[in-house]
Design a protein around this motif. Structure first.
Motif, short mmCIF file in Angstrom:
data_model
loop_
_atom_site.label_atom_id
_atom_site.label_comp_id
_atom_site.label_asym_id
_atom_site.label_seq_id
_atom_site.Cartn_x
_atom_site.Cartn_y
_atom_site.Cartn_z
N THR A 104 -9.00 8.58 -3.65
CA THR A 104 -8.10 9.64 -3.06
C THR A 104 -9.03 10.87 -3.40
O THR A 104 -8.95 11.69 -4.30
CB THR A 104 -6.84 9.83 -3.73
N ALA A 133 -6.81 2.78 -5.82
CA ALA A 133 -6.85 3.74 -4.76
C ALA A 133 -7.94 4.89 -5.25
O ALA A 133 -8.03 5.38 -6.15
CB ALA A 133 -5.34 4.72 -4.85
N LYS A 142 2.07 9.85 -5.12
CA LYS A 142 2.55 11.03 -4.67
C LYS A 142 3.60 11.52 -5.66
O LYS A 142 3.70 12.71 -6.07
CB LYS A 142 3.30 10.65 -3.20
N GLU A 165 0.73 4.13 -2.82
CA GLU A 165 0.55 5.62 -2.13
C GLU A 165 1.90 6.46 -2.68
O GLU A 165 1.55 7.56 -3.19
CB GLU A 165 0.85 5.63 -0.87
N ASN A 166 2.96 5.92 -2.71
CA ASN A 166 4.30 6.54 -3.22
C ASN A 166 4.34 6.72 -4.67
O ASN A 166 4.65 7.85 -5.21
CB ASN A 166 5.60 6.02 -2.84
N SER A 189 -6.93 12.02 1.54
CA SER A 189 -6.84 10.62 2.16
C SER A 189 -6.64 9.59 1.16
O SER A 189 -6.77 9.85 -0.24
CB SER A 189 -8.09 10.22 3.02
N TYR A 190 -5.98 8.55 1.56
CA TYR A 190 -6.16 7.45 0.37
C TYR A 190 -6.43 6.14 0.94
O TYR A 190 -6.40 5.75 2.10
CB TYR A 190 -4.48 7.02 0.30
N ASN A 191 -7.40 5.58 0.14
CA ASN A 191 -8.08 4.31 0.44
C ASN A 191 -7.49 3.24 -0.62
O ASN A 191 -7.97 3.30 -1.78
CB ASN A 191 -9.65 4.41 0.56
N ILE A 192 -6.69 2.36 -0.20
CA ILE A 192 -6.17 1.58 -1.37
C ILE A 192 -6.42 -0.04 -1.05
O ILE A 192 -6.34 -0.39 0.18
CB ILE A 192 -4.43 1.77 -1.14
N LYS A 205 0.82 -1.34 -0.10
CA LYS A 205 0.00 -0.05 -0.01
C LYS A 205 0.86 1.34 0.02
O LYS A 205 0.70 2.22 -0.65
CB LYS A 205 -1.02 0.04 1.17
N THR A 206 1.72 1.27 0.65
CA THR A 206 3.07 2.48 0.75
C THR A 206 3.43 2.49 -0.66
O THR A 206 3.63 3.78 -1.09
CB THR A 206 3.87 2.20 1.70
#
Length: 146
Positions: free
Chosen positions: A105, A103, A28, A24-25, A91-94, A20-21
């Motif tokens: 967002t 994701a 980003k 998210e990255n 926010s993030y929902n992954i 998940k990170t």
């Protein structure tokens, strides 16, 4: 036996959070490139066959718009230098299943310091050669009433 089960559960949780990170990255990085008007950075996290769509809500109704990735990159590269914009991800929902991730967002979009519109981005990503790539991006856009 209970310790072994707890250890296995912890390992699965750790791997899931790491994935998940990574997702998210990736998102980003997309927005870092977007805010810097750096199409090379954006392209580094997008699949060559990426699809883009927007659902735009307005006074005249709601419409669905398609955008080719080449048009998107061109528009980012040609934003006026004096235009300041920021898309704030709230926010993030992954969710991840194997080599696919999704994701959700919610965001607020600011133009020259003023809230322009808000909505949600829905990213679909594909893990290709151990790297997450954005393959689909759809967003909603509602004008700010402020």
């Amino acid at each position: 036996m209970k310790k072994l089960i707890l250890l296995i559960a912890f390992c699965f949780s750790f791997v899931g959070n790491a994935q998940k990170t990574e997702v998210e990255n990736t998102i980003k990085t997309f927005f870092e490139g977007f805010h810097a008007k750096d199409t090379l950075k954006i392209k580094s996290v997008c699949h060559e066959k990426m699809l883009l769509q927007s659902i735009i809500e307005g006074q005249k109704g709601t419409r669905l718009e398609d955008e080719k990735s080449s048009e998107f990159y061109k528009s980012v590269a040609t934003f006026p230098s004096d235009m300041k914009f920021e898309e704030k991800i709230l926010s993030y929902n992954i969710q991840i299943d194997g080599k696919m991730a999704h994701a959700w967002t919610p965001y607020e979009f600011y133009l020259n310091g003023k809230l322009s519109h808000s909505g949600v981005n829905a990213f679909t990503l594909y893990k290709e050669n151990d790297t997450w790539k954005i393959i689909y991006l759809i967003d909603t856009r509602r004008k700010s009433s402020k």
